[in-house]
Design a protein around this motif. Structure first.
Motif, short mmCIF file in Angstrom:
data_model
loop_
_atom_site.label_atom_id
_atom_site.label_comp_id
_atom_site.label_asym_id
_atom_site.label_seq_id
_atom_site.Cartn_x
_atom_site.Cartn_y
_atom_site.Cartn_z
N ASP A 89 0.42 -1.47 -0.31
CA ASP A 89 0.15 0.41 -0.24
C ASP A 89 0.87 1.46 -0.26
O ASP A 89 0.48 2.49 -0.28
CB ASP A 89 -0.72 0.22 1.34
N ALA A 90 1.81 1.42 0.54
CA ALA A 90 2.68 2.45 0.25
C ALA A 90 3.46 2.76 -0.79
O ALA A 90 3.29 4.20 -1.18
CB ALA A 90 4.11 2.70 1.63
N THR B 291 4.30 -1.58 3.47
CA THR B 291 4.90 -2.51 2.81
C THR B 291 5.20 -1.59 1.65
O THR B 291 4.32 -0.42 1.09
CB THR B 291 3.78 -3.21 3.00
N THR B 292 7.23 -1.99 0.87
CA THR B 292 6.77 -1.49 -0.11
C THR B 292 7.04 -2.57 -1.07
O THR B 292 7.62 -3.29 -1.00
CB THR B 292 7.95 0.03 -0.22
N LEU C 68 13.82 -0.28 -1.06
CA LEU C 68 13.67 0.60 0.12
C LEU C 68 13.53 2.38 0.00
O LEU C 68 13.66 3.16 0.86
CB LEU C 68 15.55 0.65 0.48
N VAL C 69 13.41 2.53 -1.58
CA VAL C 69 13.95 4.07 -1.43
C VAL C 69 12.38 4.78 -0.62
O VAL C 69 11.95 5.50 -0.84
CB VAL C 69 14.43 4.64 -3.10
N ASP C 70 11.29 3.76 -1.69
CA ASP C 70 10.19 4.05 -0.96
C ASP C 70 9.70 4.15 0.56
O ASP C 70 9.28 5.33 0.64
CB ASP C 70 9.17 3.19 -2.10
N GLY D 157 8.33 6.77 4.66
CA GLY D 157 8.11 6.60 6.59
C GLY D 157 8.54 8.27 6.64
O GLY D 157 7.86 9.19 7.12
N LEU D 158 9.58 8.73 5.83
CA LEU D 158 9.70 10.32 6.54
C LEU D 158 8.37 10.97 6.38
O LEU D 158 8.42 12.41 6.82
CB LEU D 158 10.99 10.94 4.97
#
Length: 526
Positions: free
Chosen positions: A380-381, A497-498, A513-515, A520-521
Motif C-alpha cells: 500500500d505504501a 510495505t513497499t 527501500l527508497v519508497d 516513512g519520512l
C-alpha cells in the motif's frame, strides 16, 4: 441464531508447507481478514508457540478490529491434570481474547492411542476446560478433532463428546473432517444422524473441512444446507497437505448462491484485494484460477463468447464479477482496474473521484507496471506514493536524489561473508557519500542510506527494516529472472510495505527501500 464466519488462516492455514508468518505478517493478515468482514479470527496457539504469544500481546494494542473477534486456540486440559493448574489453559486466559477455541478428541481411537487415556477422562477433560473458560468470561468453541472418522467408528462415543461440550457451556461444537476424507453426502448424513441421536439443534454445530478429496468447500456448503450455522476456513485454502476450505469460496457461495448475508455490507467486494494481499504476505503467487478471486475467474477468450458478452455479461458469468471485487477482462479491457484504483486510493486517504485525468493516469501506470511484474496488492505504501505523484499538491517530497550506489560482497579468509555498500546522493542541495556494512547487500544499502540521511532526517533512527521477501516472477527463468521484492518497515508505531521489481535483485530492493524511506519520512511529518 447468528451465522458465524470463522477464519483460521493464522493457525491452521500457517501449517501449509513452506509458509511462515512473522508477527508483523500475522498482524497484517488479521487486519485484512477484518476488512473482509469475517466474524472471528483465530490468531494462533498462545503458550505453546512463542510467536503466537507475542502476536496476542501486540494485538491488544496494535489491532483495532471493526468486524472480527480475535480467538486464541488451544487444547483441553491434560489427562490427570487439574484444569486450573494446566499451563496451556493458563496461556489461553493470558492471551486475553474474548473467545477461545479448544481442540478436543472426538474419536475414541485417538483418545486411547494418542492421548493414552480413557473415554471417560477425555469427556472430563472437555467438560472441565470448557466450564473453566466459560466461568472466566470467555466464549468457547470446541473443535471436535476427527469427528467424522470417529462418528463412523463409534457414533455413541463421538456423540457424547458433542453433548458434553455443549452441556459445559460451549457456544458451538465444530465438526472437523481432520483427515479430509469425507464427501458431501457423508457430511450431510452424519449431521442428520448426530442431531437425531443427541437432540442437539444443527444451528449450534460448526464445520471445519480439510481438502484431501478436493471437497472441502463442497463439504462445508453441504453442512450449511444441513443446518450448520458456523463455518471455518482459511484464506485461499491455505493449510497442511492439500489445504483447508477456502474461506473466500465458502463465503461467496453462501452469500451469492444460498442468499445468506454472512458478511457485513460492503465487505464481499473486498475479496479479490484481500485474497491477493494475503498471498503476497505469504510470499505465494496468487492462484490465477482460484474460484471467485483468481485473475482468470472471469476471463474469457475472444471469439464465441465475445458477441454474447456484449449483449449480456451474465450470459457467460455465473455472477457479476464486481460483487467480489473482480473484473471480466474481455468486456472491460480498456477500463480494467479503474474502479479498484479509485476504491483503494480512497481507502488510503487520496480521493481520485474528483480527478478523472489523474485516475486515468494512475490506472494506466498501474497496468503498465503490473505487466512488468509489479504488484501493489500488499504494498500500500508504494501504491499511495504512485497515486499522490499524480496530484502535485499531495505528492510526497523525495528526501534525496541518487547519484549512484555500489554494493560489494566479500568472502573473507575466515569464512565470513560481509556486504559493503556506498551511496552517493544529494540531500537538500548537499552531496553526500556514505558507506556501511551489512549482513547482506540489501541490509548494507539500507545502512548506508541511513548513514547519509540521518543528519538531515533524524527521525530515520526510529525506522527498522522488519521483513524482506523476494519472489521469482512466474514465467521468468534461471539466474536472469525478474524478481519482485517486498520490504516491510516499522517505525513510529506503525508498519508499511513497499515493492520493487527488476531483473537485478539489488536494484529491485533499492526501489523498495527508497519508497520505504520516502513514505516513512513523509508520514513522520504529518
Amino acid at each position: 441464531m447468528t451465522f458465524q464466519v470463522y477464519d483460521t488462516t493464522l493457525r491452521d492455514g500457517a501449517q501449509r508447507e513452506g509458509l511462515t508468518y512473522s508477527v508483523v505478517d500475522k498482524l497484517a493478515v488479521a487486519r485484512l481478514l477484518d476488512e473482509f468482514g469475517v466474524g472471528f479470527i483465530e490468531g494462533g496457539w498462545p503458550g505453546a508457540v512463542p510467536k503466537d504469544t507475542e502476536f496476542f500481546r501486540r494485538a491488544r494494542t496494535e489491532l483495532r478490529l471493526r468486524h472480527a473477534i480475535l480467538v486464541a486456540f488451544g487444547a483441553t486440559r491434560k489427562a490427570g491434570v487439574a484444569v486450573a493448574a494446566d499451563p496451556q489453559v493458563r496461556g489461553l486466559l493470558d492471551a486475553q481474547t474474548p473467545a477461545v477455541a479448544l481442540v478436543a478428541k472426538a474419536d475414541i481411537r485417538h483418545v486411547e492411542r494418542a492421548l493414552r487415556t480413557t473415554g471417560a477422562e477425555n469427556l472430563a477433560m472437555v467438560h472441565d476446560t470448557v466450564a473453566h473458560l466459560v466461568a472466566e468470561g470467555r466464549r468457547v468453541f470446541v473443535d471436535g478433532e476427527h469427528f467424522f472418522d470417529g462418528y463412523r467408528h463409534d457414533p455413541a462415543y463421538t456423540a457424547s463428546v458433542v453433548e458434553t461440550a455443549l452441556a459445559a457451556g460451549a457456544e458451538r461444537f465444530v465438526l472437523c473432517d481432520t483427515n479430509g476424507g469425507m464427501l458431501p453426502s457423508q457430511i450431510t448424513a452424519a449431521i442428520a444422524d448426530v442431531t437425531a441421536r443427541t437432540g442437539v439443534a444443527p444451528e449450534v454445530l460448526g464445520i471445519h473441512c480439510q481438502n484431501d478429496t478436493a471437497c472441502a468447500v463442497a463439504n462445508t456448503i453441504a453442512a450449511v444446507e444441513a443446518g450448520v450455522r458456523h463455518v471455518q476456513g482459511t484464506a485461499n485454502g491455505y493449510g497442511e497437505r492439500p489445504g483447508n476450505a477456502d474461506i473466500f469460496a465458502v463465503v461467496a457461495n453462501l452469500q451469492l448462491k444460498l442468499g445468506l448475508p454472512v458478511l457485513p455490507d460492503g465487505c464481499l467486494e473486498q475479496m479479490v484485494r484481500v485474497s491477493h494481499a494475503i498471498a503476497e504476505i505469504a510470499n505465494i503467487a496468487p492462484d490465477t484460477h482460484q474460484a471467485y478471486a483468481g485473475a482468470a475467474a472471469f476471463a474469457h477468450k475472444a471469439g464465441l463468447h465475445a458477441s454474447a458478452i456484449k449483449v449480456d455479461p451474465l450470459l457467460y458469468n455465473h455472477v457479476d464479477p464486481s460483487v467480489v471485487g473482480n473484473d471480466m477482462r474481455i468486456l472491460v479491457t480498456e477500463m480494467a482496474g479503474r474502479a479498484s484504483v479509485e476504491l483503494k486510493s480512497r481507502e488510503l486517504g487520496v480521493d481520485l473521484a474528483g480527478h478523472p485525468e489523474a485516475l486515468s493516469r494512475v490506472t494506466n501506470r498501474v497496468k503498465e507496471l503490473e505487466a512488468g511484474g509489479w504488484s501493489f496488492e500488499a504494498a500500500d505504501a508504494s501504491f499511495e506514493l504512485l497515486v499522490r505523484a499524480e496530484l502535485p499538491e499531495r505528492a510526497a517530497v523525495r528526501p534525496f536524489a541518487l547519484e549512484s550506489y555500489r554494493v560489494i560482497v566479500e568472502h573473507r579468509e575466515d569464512g565470513a561473508v560481509v556486504s559493503e555498500a556506498t551511496v552517493k546522493i544529494r540531500v537538500r542541495g548537499e552531496r553526500v557519500i556514505a558507506t556501511a556494512e551489512g549482513n547482506g547487500p540489501v541490509n548494507a544499502l539500507d545502512e548506508a542510506l541511513r548513514v547519509g540521511l540521518t543528519r538531515h532526517y533524524p527521525e530515520l533512527r526510529d525506522f527498522e527494516l522488519a521483513d524482506y521477501k523476494v519472489r521469482i516472477l512466474e514465467g521468468s527463468h534461471g539466474t536472469g529472472a525478474v524478481t519482485r521484492v517486498l520490504v516491510e518497515t516499522a517505525g513510529a508505531g506503525r508498519d508499511w510495505t513497499t515493492v520493487g521489481v527488476h531483473p537485478n535483485v539489488v536494484e529491485a530492493s533499492w526501489h523498495a527501500l527508497v519508497d520505504a524511506l520516502t513514505y516513512g519520512l513523509d508520514r513522520a511529518r504529518v
